[in-house]
Design a protein around this motif. Structure first.
Motif, PDB file in Angstrom:
ATOM      1  N   GLY A 389      68.900 -10.382  46.014  1.00  0.00           N
ATOM      2  CA  GLY A 389      69.456 -11.705  45.762  1.00  0.00           C
ATOM      3  C   GLY A 389      69.693 -12.526  47.004  1.00  0.00           C
ATOM      4  O   GLY A 389      69.760 -13.757  46.937  1.00  0.00           O
ATOM      5  N   SER A 390      69.822 -11.866  48.166  1.00  0.00           N
ATOM      6  CA  SER A 390      70.071 -12.585  49.420  1.00  0.00           C
ATOM      7  C   SER A 390      69.014 -12.300  50.477  1.00  0.00           C
ATOM      8  O   SER A 390      69.209 -12.613  51.646  1.00  0.00           O
ATOM      9  CB  SER A 390      71.455 -12.213  49.966  1.00  0.00           C
ATOM     10  N   ILE A 391      67.880 -11.745  50.073  1.00  0.00           N
ATOM     11  CA  ILE A 391      66.861 -11.318  51.044  1.00  0.00           C
ATOM     12  C   ILE A 391      66.312 -12.490  51.839  1.00  0.00           C
ATOM     13  O   ILE A 391      65.986 -12.352  53.031  1.00  0.00           O
ATOM     14  CB  ILE A 391      65.708 -10.565  50.335  1.00  0.00           C
ATOM     15  N   ALA A 392      66.208 -13.662  51.237  1.00  0.00           N
ATOM     16  CA  ALA A 392      65.591 -14.801  51.924  1.00  0.00           C
ATOM     17  C   ALA A 392      66.402 -15.264  53.118  1.00  0.00           C
ATOM     18  O   ALA A 392      65.859 -15.862  54.055  1.00  0.00           O
ATOM     19  CB  ALA A 392      65.391 -15.959  50.948  1.00  0.00           C
ATOM     20  N   SER A 393      67.718 -14.979  53.123  1.00  0.00           N
ATOM     21  CA  SER A 393      68.566 -15.406  54.231  1.00  0.00           C
ATOM     22  C   SER A 393      69.089 -14.225  55.047  1.00  0.00           C
ATOM     23  O   SER A 393      69.921 -14.408  55.941  1.00  0.00           O
ATOM     24  CB  SER A 393      69.752 -16.222  53.704  1.00  0.00           C
ATOM     25  N   ALA A 394      68.624 -13.024  54.752  1.00  0.00           N
ATOM     26  CA  ALA A 394      69.131 -11.834  55.432  1.00  0.00           C
ATOM     27  C   ALA A 394      68.590 -11.743  56.857  1.00  0.00           C
ATOM     28  O   ALA A 394      67.464 -12.168  57.145  1.00  0.00           O
ATOM     29  CB  ALA A 394      68.749 -10.580  54.653  1.00  0.00           C
ATOM     30  N   GLU A 395      69.395 -11.181  57.748  1.00  0.00           N
ATOM     31  CA  GLU A 395      68.945 -10.891  59.111  1.00  0.00           C
ATOM     32  C   GLU A 395      68.269  -9.528  59.103  1.00  0.00           C
ATOM     33  O   GLU A 395      68.925  -8.489  58.966  1.00  0.00           O
ATOM     34  CB  GLU A 395      70.132 -10.899  60.077  1.00  0.00           C
ATOM     35  N   LEU A 396      66.960  -9.528  59.256  1.00  0.00           N
ATOM     36  CA  LEU A 396      66.175  -8.310  59.151  1.00  0.00           C
ATOM     37  C   LEU A 396      65.608  -7.921  60.507  1.00  0.00           C
ATOM     38  O   LEU A 396      65.422  -8.781  61.385  1.00  0.00           O
ATOM     39  CB  LEU A 396      65.034  -8.509  58.145  1.00  0.00           C
ATOM     40  N   PRO A 397      65.295  -6.640  60.698  1.00  0.00           N
ATOM     41  CA  PRO A 397      64.705  -6.209  61.970  1.00  0.00           C
ATOM     42  C   PRO A 397      63.362  -6.886  62.227  1.00  0.00           C
ATOM     43  O   PRO A 397      62.643  -7.257  61.290  1.00  0.00           O
ATOM     44  CB  PRO A 397      64.527  -4.700  61.779  1.00  0.00           C
ATOM     45  N   ASP A 398      63.027  -7.062  63.500  1.00  0.00           N
ATOM     46  CA  ASP A 398      61.713  -7.582  63.868  1.00  0.00           C
ATOM     47  C   ASP A 398      60.639  -6.516  63.619  1.00  0.00           C
ATOM     48  O   ASP A 398      60.943  -5.321  63.511  1.00  0.00           O
ATOM     49  CB  ASP A 398      61.696  -7.996  65.337  1.00  0.00           C
ATOM     50  N   GLY A 399      59.407  -6.962  63.572  1.00  0.00           N
ATOM     51  CA  GLY A 399      58.300  -6.029  63.450  1.00  0.00           C
ATOM     52  C   GLY A 399      57.952  -5.711  62.013  1.00  0.00           C
ATOM     53  O   GLY A 399      58.471  -6.320  61.072  1.00  0.00           O
ATOM     54  N   PRO A 400      57.066  -4.728  61.815  1.00  0.00           N
ATOM     55  CA  PRO A 400      56.640  -4.364  60.451  1.00  0.00           C
ATOM     56  C   PRO A 400      57.810  -3.893  59.604  1.00  0.00           C
ATOM     57  O   PRO A 400      58.737  -3.238  60.095  1.00  0.00           O
ATOM     58  CB  PRO A 400      55.640  -3.227  60.699  1.00  0.00           C
ATOM     59  N   LEU A 401      57.743  -4.217  58.311  1.00  0.00           N
ATOM     60  CA  LEU A 401      58.779  -3.810  57.362  1.00  0.00           C
ATOM     61  C   LEU A 401      58.135  -3.137  56.154  1.00  0.00           C
ATOM     62  O   LEU A 401      57.087  -3.581  55.671  1.00  0.00           O
ATOM     63  CB  LEU A 401      59.587  -5.005  56.864  1.00  0.00           C
TER      64      LEU A 401
END
Length: 447
Positions: A389-401
């Motif tokens: 529900g909040s993935i679009a604004s989440a702070e995610l790690p750089d690089g491949p996911l």
């Protein structure tokens, strides 16, 4: 009398047709399109005389106003709902005679919402059924934070007192809740849909708490996130939803028409299975596989005023897509890609891919998009939790996911949202935590 139940598994919503044994029927908390309910009434030769709402619904668009206009049924609703639709407002302890010897007693039970009512059904003065709406449920009670965090505690105290209004009712009284397993309106509970007061008094951990402060603290501690569209549906339902007597038909769009639609700000939702989307999809499209929970995620992730077009496989039911979309208040349904993804490729337009990978092919950081309570139950060691529900604004790690969930559908939705933002090097785990654990022989972490 006989009570027939209808369950929308995706929304966790139960509704009921009461055969009043005199050729008429009442419907409790009908969905926006009570097609099955009306079909049953017709088959049994029943005239729909009453339709009842227990409260201002946040999870789906009510079907009562449309049903009342279409069938002539009397629409009963709590006076505290202050509905703009034509209805008969009922107050606490008010008796409404539904048929000879059959009465409905309104019980004001604020908590889940401020306007909430339960309805006690009596036959010649004897209680025979309790329709509890979003108050008492099988193994749970309704959440009290839908009106905002500032009211959650106050309404939790209201909920405690409301539940005790059932104390003097018979232990064997059948209980028919509106919310249940799968509903974001409920605190975690049982998979059962109906219950009895005795069962809840002896097995429901929240219902059996005698101390008000302990009840409030335990209830508030169990809440997770809920869909963002819950904030707007109560007012839509109060004002009265747009009437549909039949499902609207969508326009058939060409690939060029889809491109123009997207360039003008429309959302392109691909409801095909995850494997099909992974193998090739229109650039910028959002994956939301057609399944019972499709509507909840559409309402959560797509803005209500954003026009939507769809891509389906030939064997998928467009009427189901339209119904589920309208159930959560998405009215701007523009069209469907004629002849599906084959038309896109035949036009020479490119496809994007997001690979499905096995556990031994995971690359980069693992992002688990399940709800927090699912993640804490068991997750891959080192996985980051970022709810869909909040993935679009989440702070995610750089690089491949590598995105993952319980099976793959939510993870592909998350990957498609990130890809639409320009993120690259995305893969989706084919399966869930148990798939990984079985394949690797490693244990999941909890907490």
């Amino acid at each position: 009398m006989q009570i027939h139940d209808f369950v929308d598994e995706g929304l966790g919503h139960s509704s009921y047709v009461i055969d009043l044994d005199d050729g008429t029927a009442a419907i409790v908390d009908p969905p926006r399109f009570p097609i099955d309910h009306e079909t049953l009434a017709g088959r049994l030769g029943l005239r729909l005389a009453w339709t009842l709402d227990t409260h201002s619904h946040a999870d789906y668009v009510t079907g009562s106003p449309g049903l009342a206009r279409r069938s002539g049924a009397v629409f009963l609703a709590p006076a505290a709902s202050h509905l703009a639709s034509p209805h008969q407002a009922v107050h606490d302890r008010e008796h409404v005679t539904l048929a000879d010897g059959v009465d409905l007693v309104a019980l004001a039970t604020p908590g889940h919402t401020p306007d909430h009512h339960a309805y006690l059904l009596t036959e010649r003065g004897t209680p025979v059924a309790l329709f509890t709406g979003g108050s008492l449920m099988a193994g749970a009670v309704g959440r009290t934070d839908l009106c905002g965090p500032e009211l959650a505690r106050l309404l939790a105290h209201d909920m405690f007192r409301s539940l005790h209004r059932f104390d003097d009712l018979p232990a064997d009284l059948a209980v028919y809740p509106t919310h249940g397993a799968g509903s974001f309106c409920s605190a975690p509970g049982s998979s059962q849909r109906t219950t009895t007061l005795h069962r809840e008094r002896t097995t429901n951990a929240l219902f059996s708490i005698a101390d008000e402060e302990q009840f409030v603290e335990q209830l508030l501690a169990g809440f997770g996130t809920f869909p963002s569209y819950f904030a707007r549906l109560p007012e839509l339902n109060r004002l009265g939803p747009r009437r549909y007597d039949t499902l609207p038909q969508l326009s058939r769009l060409t690939p060029a028409g889809i491109e123009r639609f997207v360039s003008n700000g429309g959302a392109l939702v691909d409801v095909r299975p995850v494997a099909d989307f992974a193998g090739g999809h229109a650039p910028g499209s959002i994956s939301n596989t057609l399944r019972p929970v499709y509507a909840s995620w559409l309402g959560w992730l797509i803005e209500a005023d954003q026009p939507i077009a769809f891509i389906l496989n030939a064997n998928q039911n467009l009427d189901d897509v339209v119904r589920q979309s309208l159930d959560v208040g998405h009215e701007h349904l523009v069209g469907v890609l004629a002849d599906g993804i084959d038309a896109w490729t035949s036009s020479g337009r490119p496809l994007n891919t997001i690979p499905l990978v096995a556990p031994d092919a995971i690359t980069g950081h693992v992002v688990d998009v399940r709800q927090a309570n699912e993640y804490t139950t068991g997750h891959i060691p080192g996985a980051v939790n970022a709810e869909l529900g909040s993935i679009a604004s989440a702070e995610l790690p750089d690089g491949p996911l590598t995105l993952m969930c319980g099976h793959g559908e939510r993870a592909m939705t998350a990957a498609s949202l990130l890809a639409a933002q320009g993120r690259r090097n995305l893969t989706v785990l084919d399966g869930g935590p148990d798939t990984w654990s079985t394949a690797t022989g490693h244990s999941l972490e909890s907490g």
